[in-house]
Motif scaffolding. Structure first.
Motif, short mmCIF file in Angstrom:
data_model
loop_
_atom_site.label_atom_id
_atom_site.label_comp_id
_atom_site.label_asym_id
_atom_site.label_seq_id
_atom_site.Cartn_x
_atom_site.Cartn_y
_atom_site.Cartn_z
N MET A 1 -29.13 -23.52 -64.23
CA MET A 1 -27.76 -23.03 -64.30
C MET A 1 -27.77 -21.58 -64.79
O MET A 1 -28.30 -21.27 -65.86
N LEU A 2 -27.18 -20.70 -63.99
CA LEU A 2 -27.24 -19.26 -64.26
C LEU A 2 -25.88 -18.68 -64.59
O LEU A 2 -24.86 -19.09 -64.03
N ASP A 3 -25.90 -17.74 -65.49
CA ASP A 3 -24.71 -16.95 -65.79
C ASP A 3 -24.73 -15.73 -64.89
O ASP A 3 -25.54 -14.83 -65.06
N ARG A 4 -23.82 -15.70 -63.91
CA ARG A 4 -23.82 -14.59 -62.94
C ARG A 4 -23.42 -13.27 -63.58
O ARG A 4 -23.69 -12.20 -63.03
N ALA A 5 -22.76 -13.34 -64.74
CA ALA A 5 -22.31 -12.11 -65.38
C ALA A 5 -23.39 -11.52 -66.29
O ALA A 5 -23.19 -10.45 -66.87
N ALA A 6 -24.53 -12.20 -66.41
CA ALA A 6 -25.60 -11.70 -67.28
C ALA A 6 -26.18 -10.40 -66.71
O ALA A 6 -26.19 -10.17 -65.50
N THR A 7 -26.68 -9.59 -67.60
CA THR A 7 -27.25 -8.30 -67.19
C THR A 7 -28.49 -8.52 -66.32
O THR A 7 -29.41 -9.27 -66.70
N ALA A 8 -28.51 -7.87 -65.18
CA ALA A 8 -29.63 -8.03 -64.24
C ALA A 8 -30.74 -7.05 -64.58
O ALA A 8 -31.04 -6.13 -63.83
N ASP A 9 -31.38 -7.24 -65.75
CA ASP A 9 -32.47 -6.35 -66.13
C ASP A 9 -33.73 -6.76 -65.37
O ASP A 9 -33.86 -7.90 -64.91
N PRO A 10 -34.68 -5.86 -65.22
CA PRO A 10 -35.89 -6.16 -64.44
C PRO A 10 -36.66 -7.37 -64.95
O PRO A 10 -37.21 -8.14 -64.18
N GLU A 11 -36.68 -7.56 -66.29
CA GLU A 11 -37.42 -8.69 -66.86
C GLU A 11 -36.80 -10.02 -66.40
O GLU A 11 -37.52 -10.94 -66.00
N ARG A 12 -35.46 -10.10 -66.46
CA ARG A 12 -34.78 -11.32 -66.04
C ARG A 12 -34.95 -11.54 -64.54
O ARG A 12 -35.14 -12.67 -64.08
N THR A 13 -34.88 -10.48 -63.77
CA THR A 13 -35.03 -10.59 -62.33
C THR A 13 -36.39 -11.13 -61.95
O THR A 13 -36.52 -11.99 -61.07
N ARG A 14 -37.44 -10.64 -62.61
CA ARG A 14 -38.79 -11.13 -62.32
C ARG A 14 -38.93 -12.61 -62.69
O ARG A 14 -39.56 -13.39 -61.97
N ALA A 15 -38.32 -13.00 -63.82
CA ALA A 15 -38.39 -14.40 -64.24
C ALA A 15 -37.70 -15.31 -63.23
O ALA A 15 -38.23 -16.36 -62.86
N LEU A 16 -36.52 -14.91 -62.77
CA LEU A 16 -35.78 -15.73 -61.80
C LEU A 16 -36.54 -15.80 -60.47
O LEU A 16 -36.51 -16.83 -59.79
N ALA A 17 -37.20 -14.73 -60.11
CA ALA A 17 -37.99 -14.74 -58.88
C ALA A 17 -39.13 -15.75 -58.98
O ALA A 17 -39.43 -16.46 -58.01
N ARG A 18 -39.77 -15.83 -60.16
CA ARG A 18 -40.84 -16.81 -60.35
C ARG A 18 -40.29 -18.23 -60.23
O ARG A 18 -40.92 -19.11 -59.63
N PHE A 19 -39.12 -18.46 -60.81
CA PHE A 19 -38.50 -19.79 -60.71
C PHE A 19 -38.21 -20.13 -59.25
O PHE A 19 -38.44 -21.25 -58.79
N LYS A 20 -37.69 -19.16 -58.52
CA LYS A 20 -37.34 -19.41 -57.13
C LYS A 20 -38.58 -19.70 -56.30
O LYS A 20 -38.59 -20.62 -55.46
N LEU A 21 -39.63 -18.93 -56.52
CA LEU A 21 -40.88 -19.17 -55.79
C LEU A 21 -41.51 -20.50 -56.17
O LEU A 21 -42.30 -21.05 -55.40
N GLY A 22 -41.15 -21.03 -57.34
CA GLY A 22 -41.65 -22.33 -57.77
C GLY A 22 -40.78 -23.48 -57.31
O GLY A 22 -40.90 -24.58 -57.84
N HIS A 23 -39.90 -23.22 -56.34
CA HIS A 23 -39.05 -24.26 -55.74
C HIS A 23 -38.02 -24.83 -56.71
O HIS A 23 -37.61 -25.98 -56.59
N VAL A 24 -37.62 -24.04 -57.70
CA VAL A 24 -36.57 -24.46 -58.62
C VAL A 24 -35.22 -24.09 -58.02
O VAL A 24 -34.98 -22.93 -57.69
N ARG A 25 -34.34 -25.08 -57.88
CA ARG A 25 -33.01 -24.81 -57.34
C ARG A 25 -32.16 -24.10 -58.39
O ARG A 25 -32.19 -24.46 -59.58
N MET A 26 -31.37 -23.13 -57.95
CA MET A 26 -30.56 -22.33 -58.87
C MET A 26 -29.09 -22.45 -58.48
O MET A 26 -28.73 -22.41 -57.31
N TYR A 27 -28.26 -22.62 -59.51
CA TYR A 27 -26.82 -22.75 -59.31
C TYR A 27 -26.10 -21.88 -60.32
O TYR A 27 -26.53 -21.74 -61.47
N SER A 28 -24.98 -21.32 -59.90
CA SER A 28 -24.13 -20.60 -60.84
C SER A 28 -23.41 -21.61 -61.73
O SER A 28 -23.33 -22.80 -61.41
N VAL A 29 -22.89 -21.15 -62.85
CA VAL A 29 -22.12 -22.02 -63.74
C VAL A 29 -20.95 -22.63 -62.98
O VAL A 29 -20.63 -23.81 -63.13
N GLU A 30 -20.30 -21.81 -62.14
CA GLU A 30 -19.15 -22.29 -61.39
C GLU A 30 -19.54 -23.42 -60.43
O GLU A 30 -18.81 -24.39 -60.27
#
Length: 448
Positions: free
Chosen positions: A199-228
């Protein structure tokens, strides 16, 4: 409501980077594994049909049944598999609606098979069809409850603010209780693999560190959903604090759906006419005998794309002329004795079949509102006009979930249901609303 928030010790940022920086050798998400189990359950159920076929063959050789019984059982495999396909296609709907979903998914394919038998004059066995139908309802219902309805999904999160946002979506006046769900603070790809999604907060700051972490999750087949989106899965409502403007584009993809739905509306009115006309005549006679005044009540309502039309209803009040726009009240003194009965069982809505026939309304859609109230809500409630993107209906998602509203706050909740329908309108959702509407007609739920 049972929302469990598991918050294990926070993992340092460096540890997170280390954990997700390694090779992405992670199994699929829990959601994919549950879907696989449901598919295995469906295939396992074919053994029941195999046993039924063997039993039918034995009974045929014994002279108890004919070959038609065995052939009908073989044909029934098609609607059985179709039922599981429909259940899979409706997994985006709240799991709390499981009983209705299973009933619709199992009944519709068998009804279509029955129509096919009648249309092509194919001989069939009623006993075999009933046995196959009951087997499908029992097997699919047990599987759905085991793998979907009774399963409490676990959603991971990395930002505690996401939970606060979700609480705001869940806390709405007059709303139905949400489905159960658990939440877990995650800090590694291995932990995320045991969750149904992130579950992701879409309003969170898109800093490079967070972006890289989310990319790793996505490549690991983790499904991502917004809070809404998680809020929609829990409640069947759209959160109004931060609506994704892109959801407006979704309806453009439903052109074929809208065309077929219109054809179904017209066909349904013509089929129901022989049954509705006698009931309408009796209702009109009862209204005329009880109180003076016109039998029909006409009122200007707002329809698709904001255009106005004259909606027809049977008069249920002693005096309705020049009445100001207002919420429906419980035990309204203006309602007549006949009016209470026809309101409870929605017989006052029968004249609206004409509105459906002339394309001003549909069977399923947001209920049309009075012009003054629409003007007021459009000024005070953000996103209110979006409910007019679809044709209004005799019954809608808000009606079967919430019933009538009696305050401005409940109107906001109603809008969240209406926008959920606008965003997710489909035949599966329409069928679910139709089933729940029948329950309303039989019980009088939500009448005022």
């Amino acid at each position: 409501m049972s929302l469990h928030k598991d918050t294990p010790h926070a993992t340092p940022r460096s540890a997170v980077d280390s954990a997700i920086g390694g090779p992405a050798a992670v199994a699929s998400s829990e959601t994919a594994r549950r879907a696989s189990r449901m598919l295995s359950w469906a295939l396992l159920g074919l053994l029941l049909f195999g046993l039924n076929l063997i039993l039918a063959e034995g009974l045929r050789h014994a002279g108890i049944v004919t070959y038609v019984f065995t052939r009908t059982m073989a044909w029934s495999v098609v609607p059985y598999l179709s039922a599981f396909v429909l259940l899979h296609r409706s997994l985006h709907l709240p799991s709390i609606e499981g009983n209705s979903l299973v009933g619709v998914a199992a009944t519709l394919p068998f009804a279509l098979l029955l129509l096919a038998f009648a249309a092509f004059h194919i001989e069939y066995s009623r006993g075999a069809l009933l046995l196959a139908y009951l087997t499908t309802v029992a097997w699919s219902g047990f599987g759905y409850r085991r793998f979907v309805q009774n399963y409490v999904p676990v959603f991971g999160y990395t930002d505690p603010r996401a939970l606060a946002q979700l609480d705001g979506i869940l806390s709405m006046p007059g709303a139905a209780a949400p489905s159960a769900m658990r939440f877990m603070r995650i800090g590694s790809l291995e932990e995320a693999a045991h969750c149904d999604g992130l579950m992701l907060d879409r309003a969170a700051t898109a800093d490079p560190e967070r972006t890289r972490a989310l990319a790793r999750f996505k490549l690991g087949h983790v499904r991502m959903y917004s809070v809404e989106r998680v809020g929609e899965m829990l409640t069947g409502r759209v959160g109004l604090t931060h609506i994704d403007e892109n959801f407006l584009d979704d309806y453009a993809r439903h052109y074929l759906y809208g065309f077929i739905k219109r054809v179904i509306d017209v066909a349904a009115v013509l089929v129901l006419a022989p049954l509705v006309l006698p009931a309408a005549l009796l209702t009109a006679l009862a209204i005329r005998l009880e109180s003076p005044g016109p039998v029909l009540f006409r009122q200007t309502r707002v329809g698709r794309f904001g255009t106005t039309f004259t909606m027809l209803k049977f008069r249920s009040m002693a005096t309705q002329a020049d009445a100001p726009a207002q919420f429906a009240a419980r035990h309204d003194p203006r309602v007549t004795r006949v009016g209470r009965v026809i309101r409870k069982y929605r017989l006052d809505e029968l004249p609206q079949l004409w509105n459906v026939l002339v394309a001003e309304m549909s069977f399923i859609g947001p209920r049309p509102e009075q012009v003054p109230m629409v003007d007021k809500f459009a000024e005070t409630i953000a996103y209110y006009p979006y409910r007019h993107l679809v044709r209004p209906g005799l019954s809608g998602w808000a009606q079967v979930q919430q019933g009538y509203v009696g305050s401005h706050e409940e109107t906001i909740t109603k809008l969240s249901y209406d926008l959920y329908y606008v965003k997710h309108c489909s035949f599966a959702l329409d069928l679910l609303i139709a089933v729940k509407t029948v329950r309303t007609l039989l019980t009088g739920y939500g009448a005022r």
